[in-house]
Design a protein around this motif. Structure first.
Motif, PDB file in Angstrom:
ATOM      1  N   HIS A 107       0.714  -1.391   0.076  1.00 53.17           N
ATOM      2  CA  HIS A 107      -0.057   0.063  -0.011  1.00 53.17           C
ATOM      3  C   HIS A 107       0.948   1.200  -0.009  1.00 53.17           C
ATOM      4  O   HIS A 107       2.026   0.953   0.139  1.00 53.17           O
ATOM      5  N   HIS A 154       1.361   4.121   1.732  1.00 50.26           N
ATOM      6  CA  HIS A 154       1.866   4.797   3.247  1.00 50.26           C
ATOM      7  C   HIS A 154       3.266   4.612   2.949  1.00 50.26           C
ATOM      8  O   HIS A 154       3.784   3.790   2.489  1.00 50.26           O
ATOM      9  N   ASP A 168       5.749   4.506   5.006  1.00 51.81           N
ATOM     10  CA  ASP A 168       6.758   3.661   5.638  1.00 51.81           C
ATOM     11  C   ASP A 168       6.507   2.210   4.595  1.00 51.81           C
ATOM     12  O   ASP A 168       7.254   1.481   5.295  1.00 51.81           O
ATOM     13  N   HIS A 169       5.773   2.319   3.581  1.00 54.36           N
ATOM     14  CA  HIS A 169       5.964   0.941   2.653  1.00 54.36           C
ATOM     15  C   HIS A 169       6.456   1.342   1.381  1.00 54.36           C
ATOM     16  O   HIS A 169       7.110   0.422   0.716  1.00 54.36           O
ATOM     17  N   HIS A 191      -7.142  -1.224   4.975  1.00 55.60           N
ATOM     18  CA  HIS A 191      -6.122  -0.568   5.748  1.00 55.60           C
ATOM     19  C   HIS A 191      -6.330   0.822   5.019  1.00 55.60           C
ATOM     20  O   HIS A 191      -6.165   1.857   5.990  1.00 55.60           O
ATOM     21  N   ASP A 194      -0.459  -4.033   5.978  1.00 51.89           N
ATOM     22  CA  ASP A 194      -1.008  -3.556   7.176  1.00 51.89           C
ATOM     23  C   ASP A 194      -2.525  -3.912   7.120  1.00 51.89           C
ATOM     24  O   ASP A 194      -3.015  -3.961   5.942  1.00 51.89           O
ATOM     25  N   HIS A 204      -5.272   0.941  11.463  1.00 54.47           N
ATOM     26  CA  HIS A 204      -4.765  -0.500  11.847  1.00 54.47           C
ATOM     27  C   HIS A 204      -5.824  -1.154  12.730  1.00 54.47           C
ATOM     28  O   HIS A 204      -6.307  -0.583  13.491  1.00 54.47           O
TER      29      HIS A 204
END
Ligand SMILES: [Zn+2]
Length: 465
Positions: A62, A64, A66-67, A162, A187, A408
């Motif tokens: 996805h 975000h 941090d991904h 998510h 996530d 989450h």
């Protein structure tokens, strides 16, 4: 075959897991940015500890940051393979990666202005042109479509509930005459999300790489958001003639607030006060979320039958330019201002908070998670004086918060997610994307449910399967 964990290992950012087959195929799951790791953050983001040019395939769960936030650096450092993701993930990743490149180029400029003699110049992790190149490598995959992505490798994405477009990823890899089924949760969202469909049931796997952010907590009951925000707008704007300032992340939370306000408008309850979204990124994100309404849950689809614009209503205005944003400071009229960042650590919302914090008629309203030391967190904790832009301000404005949805799932949601897998056929669960103590607690929950082999890989640990 082996899996090595290059990020989100005993922590919650930097998601990156590398699968290597005996035939030498390298598949990287996510390529996320590390955030908030103190003095190590920069070096963790600068060095990959593997060779980007040797990665064949990138599977992105996805958008975000941090991904996906290090994808452009991966490309700049030699990755030439294909990136598979859903259409909504591509649309969101585009605006988030461009935003991230902009922030990094600005940060480098700022640091280089204050550089000491003899110190090397700061370089951004990547630039806008790297993002453009990254987008050119993306190929779309739909939920439940089965794609052959390499010889003897098939993949399928399922809805993870998510973030719009978010997916759990399921691989079938044939090696030495045996089929290995490896799933990666990405996530995991909530089963009662305001907008999104619940996480989908997925096919049986042998190995599951699973997130564990809230592996040991249950989300509190959600307050009825619409009623709570309506009461605050009536009290602040209508009764006291003040402003409601809402710090909110531009992607996700802002649209949830707009969705609630739109519902209130449709019911004829929303007072006639301007609602301003002061964030160029939020405007772009709203356009992306508007484009992918087919991904929303049944309740939202029901509303969509009568109202095509679930984030738009009369009185709503998006502000893009800085001058327009600054003009709001001198406008004395009551209004609602939604602006980023969500924890008020950066962005235009800090200016709006500074301008209203000493006005007893205004309200600062927190609608998302606030880290304790952030400005939003300190206000939420009831501090009577706070520092903004190096000056101290007395907190005279009302400070309110509405407990709201996390993107989450909590540990019950996570247990429900895994419940489609039989404990006796699942060979191992590898917990990622969680703080170590939380992961240990979640490991216990999984043991109690009969899942025996649950491991918590350390950073760069290799597991052979
Ligand atoms: Zn996420």
């Amino acid at each position: 075959m082996q899996i090595q964990f290059f990020g989100a290992a005993r922590t919650v950012t930097g998601s990156k897991h590398l699968i290597q087959t005996n035939q030498g195929i390298q598949i990287l799951l996510d390529c996320g940015l590390f955030q908030g790791m103190g003095k190590y953050t920069d070096s963790l983001n600068e060095d990959f500890d593997f060779l980007p040019a040797e990665i064949d395939i990138l599977l992105l769960s996805h958008a975000h940051i941090d991904h996906c936030g290090l994808l452009p650096r991966l490309v700049a450092n030699g990755f030439k393979g294909t990136i598979y993701c859903t259409a909504a993930t591509m649309d969101l990743a585009r605006i988030l990666m461009l935003d991230s490149a902009g922030i990094q180029e600005q940060d480098a400029l700022y640091l280089n202005k204050h550089i000491r003699p003899g110190e090397p110049l700061h370089e951004p992790l990547y630039k806008e042109e790297d993002v453009i190149q990254t987008l050119g490598l993306m190929k779309l995959i739909e939920y439940d479509e089965v794609l052959q992505i390499a010889e003897n490798v098939q993949v399928r994405f399922t809805d993870a509930g998510h973030l719009v477009g978010s997916a759990a990823i399921h691989l079938e890899i044939e090696e030495d005459g045996k089929v290995y089924k490896i799933s990666f949760s990405g996530d995991v969202g909530r089963y009662d999300d305001l907008l999104l469909s619940p996480p989908a049931v997925f096919p049986p796997c042998d190995y599951l790489i699973m997130e564990s952010t809230y592996g040991n907590s249950l989300h509190k009951d959600i307050e009825p958001f619409e009623e709570a925000i309506l009461e605050i707008i009536q009290d602040t704007c209508v009764r006291r003639g003040g402003k409601v300032i809402i710090p909110a992340f531009s992607v996700g939370r802002t649209q949830e607030v707009l969705f609630a306000l739109n519902n209130l408008y449709n019911q004829g309850k929303l007072p006639d006060v301007p609602v301003i979204v002061d964030s160029p990124l939020a405007l772009e994100a709203t356009q992306v979320l508007d484009k992918h309404t087919n991904l929303y849950n049944a309740k939202v689809k029901h509303i969509l039958r009568n109202d095509q614009d679930i984030f738009q209503f009369p009185g709503l205005r998006f502000v893009q330019h800085r001058q327009e944003s600054m003009a709001l400071n001198t406008n004395p009229d009551p209004m609602v201002i939604i602006s980023s960042s969500g924890m008020a650590e950066a962005g235009r919302v800090r200016h709006h908070i500074r301008n209203n914090i000493s006005n007893a008629n205004s309200t600062i309203l927190m609608v998302g998670y606030c880290e304790t030391h952030s400005l939003a967190g300190r206000l939420k904790a009831g501090e009577k004086q706070v520092e903004i832009f190096n000056e101290f301000y007395n907190v005279l404005a009302e400070v309110r918060s509405i407990s709201s949805m996390s993107a989450h799932g909590d540990y019950q949601d996570l247990m429900r997610f895994v419940s489609c897998q039989k404990p006796d056929t699942l060979k191992a669960i590898y917990l990622v994307h969680g703080e170590y103590e939380t992961q240990q607690a979640f490991q216990k929950h999984l043991h109690e449910a009969g899942y025996k082999n649950v491991e918590i890989p350390a950073f760069k640990e290799i597991v052979k399967i």
